[in-house]
Design an enzyme around this catalytic site. Structure first.
Site: not given
Ligand code: DAK
Length: 258
Positions: A134, A114, A111, A65
Site C-alpha cells: 500500500e 489482509e 487487501g 482492494a
Molecule cells: N485493483 C484493480 N485492478 C487490478 C488490481 C487491483 N488491486 N490488481 C490487478 N488489477 C487488474 C489490472 O488493472 C489488469 O486489468 P486490465 O488493465 O487488464 O483491465 C488486470 O487486473 C491484470 O493485471 P496485470 O495486467 O497488472 O497483471 P500482471 O500479471 O502484469 O501483474 C500484479 C500482476 C498483481 C503484480 C499487478 O496487477 C499489480 O501490481 N496489481 C496491483 C497490486 C497492488 O498494489 N495491490 C494492493 C492494492 S492496495 C482502503 C482499504 C484498504 C486498501 C485501500 C483502501 N480504504 C479503506 C479506502 C487496500 C489497498 C490495497 O489493497
C-alpha cells in the site's frame, strides 16, 4: 445470486471462490458486501462446519482492494471505507464462529493478504506471492494489515515488509509463519479440505469457544484468560460435551454431527 462469488457445498465444507479473474479478484465494494453475505449465511448454516476462501483462476487469490474504485477518494471516504470494510468483512471473518481457511492460490496483495490474515488458517500454493504494497500507492494497509501482519510474523519483519512494499514468495511466507503450509497449486484445495475434514471430527461448539478465547487476547481491555475460563465453563452445558465424554467412556469415536 452473487455477481462476484462462486459457492460450493462439499459435505460440511462451504467453499467460497472470489470470481473476478480479469481483475485478479480485486476486492471492490460489491465483492466485499457479497463476501459478508456469503460468510454470514455459511456461519448460520447448521450443515456447514468449516469455510474455505479462495480465488478463481491460477494466478491470484486477491490482488488487493480495487485500486480503480478508491483512486479518487477523499479523507472522509477513505476512513469510512476502511471502517465499513473492517466491520463487514475482516473483523467479521476473524470473529466467525466457524473456522475460515484461506487457500491462497497466487497473488495475495494488500487487501488480499489482509483477507488471508483475518482467516483462521492459511494454506498457500507454491506460486503464491504475498505482501502489503500500500505505501507504494501512498496509502497504508486499511483492512487490519498493520495489526495482523505484526501478530503473525513479528513487528520487525512486518515493518520491513510494509515499509519496502515487499512481496514475498510462498516459501518465505512459510518460514516466517505467515502461512501454515505450502503445496503445489493442483494440491491446494485438497490440502485445505484435508485440514477442514480433520477439524470436522471435533466439536463445533468447542471450536467456537476456542476462536472467542484466542481472539480475546488481541482485544484491548479484555483479559483472554478470563474469557477462556468463561468459555470453558460454557462447554459443560453443551450437547457436544456430553457426546465427547460419553463416547470416551464407551470407547468409541464421538459423533458431533448427528
Ligand atoms: N485493483 C484493480 N485492478 C487490478 C488490481 C487491483 N488491486 N490488481 C490487478 N488489477 C487488474 C489490472 O488493472 C489488469 O486489468 P486490465 O488493465 O487488464 O483491465 C488486470 O487486473 C491484470 O493485471 P496485470 O495486467 O497488472 O497483471 P500482471 O500479471 O502484469 O501483474 C500484479 C500482476 C498483481 C503484480 C499487478 O496487477 C499489480 O501490481 N496489481 C496491483 C497490486 C497492488 O498494489 N495491490 C494492493 C492494492 S492496495 C482502503 C482499504 C484498504 C486498501 C485501500 C483502501 N480504504 C479503506 C479506502 C487496500 C489497498 C490495497 O489493497
Amino acid at each position: 445470486m452473487y455477481n462476484n462469488l462462486l459457492l460450493e457445498q462439499k459435505g460440511h465444507i462451504n467453499v467460497i471462490t472470489i470470481n473476478r479473474p480479469k481483475q485478479l479478484n480485486a476486492l471492490n465494494k460489491e465483492t466485499i458486501e457479497e463476501l459478508h453475505k456469503a460468510i454470514k449465511s455459511a456461519d448460520e448454516d447448521l450443515n456447514t462446519g468449516v469455510i474455505i476462501l479462495t480465488g478463481s483462476g491460477e494466478k491470484s487469490f486477491v490482488a488487493g482492494a480495487d485500486i480503480k474504485e478508491f483512486a479518487d477518494f477523499t479523507i472522509a471516504q477513505g476512513g469510512e471505507l476502511a471502517q465499513k470494510g473492517q466491520e463487514l468483512l475482516f473483523t467479521f471473518i476473524e470473529n466467525c464462529s466457524k473456522p475460515v481457511i484461506a487457500a491462497v492460490n497466487g497473488f495475495a496483495l494488500g487487501g488480499g493478504l489482509e483477507l488471508a490474515m483475518c482467516s483462521h488458517i492459511r494454506v498457500a500454493s507454491s506460486n503464491a506471492r504475498m505482501g502489503l504494497p500500500e505505501v507504494s500507492l501512498g496509502v497504508i494497509p486499511g483492512y487490519g494489515g498493520t495489526q495482523r501482519l505484526a501478530q503473525l510474523v513479528g513487528r520487525g519483519k512486518a515493518n520491513e515488509m510494509v515499509f519496502t512494499a515487499g512481496i514475498i514468495k510462498a516459501d518465505e511466507a512459510l518460514k516466517c509463519g505467515l502461512v501454515n503450509y505450502v503445496v503445489e497449486l493442483d494440491e491446494l484445495m485438497a490440502k485445505a479440505e484435508d485440514i477442514a475434514e480433520r477439524i470436522l471430527n471435533n466439536s463445533g461448539t468447542a471450536i467456537t469457544s476456542v476462536i472467542r478465547s484466542v481472539n480475546a487476547s488481541y482485544i484491548d481491555g479484555i483479559n483472554g484468560y478470563d474469557v477462556e475460563i468463561e468459555e470453558f465453563g460454557k462447554c459443560f452445558g453443551t450437547v457436544d460435551f456430553k457426546e465427547g465424554t460419553i463416547a470416551f467412556l464407551e470407547k468409541r469415536k464421538p459423533n458431533f454431527r448427528k
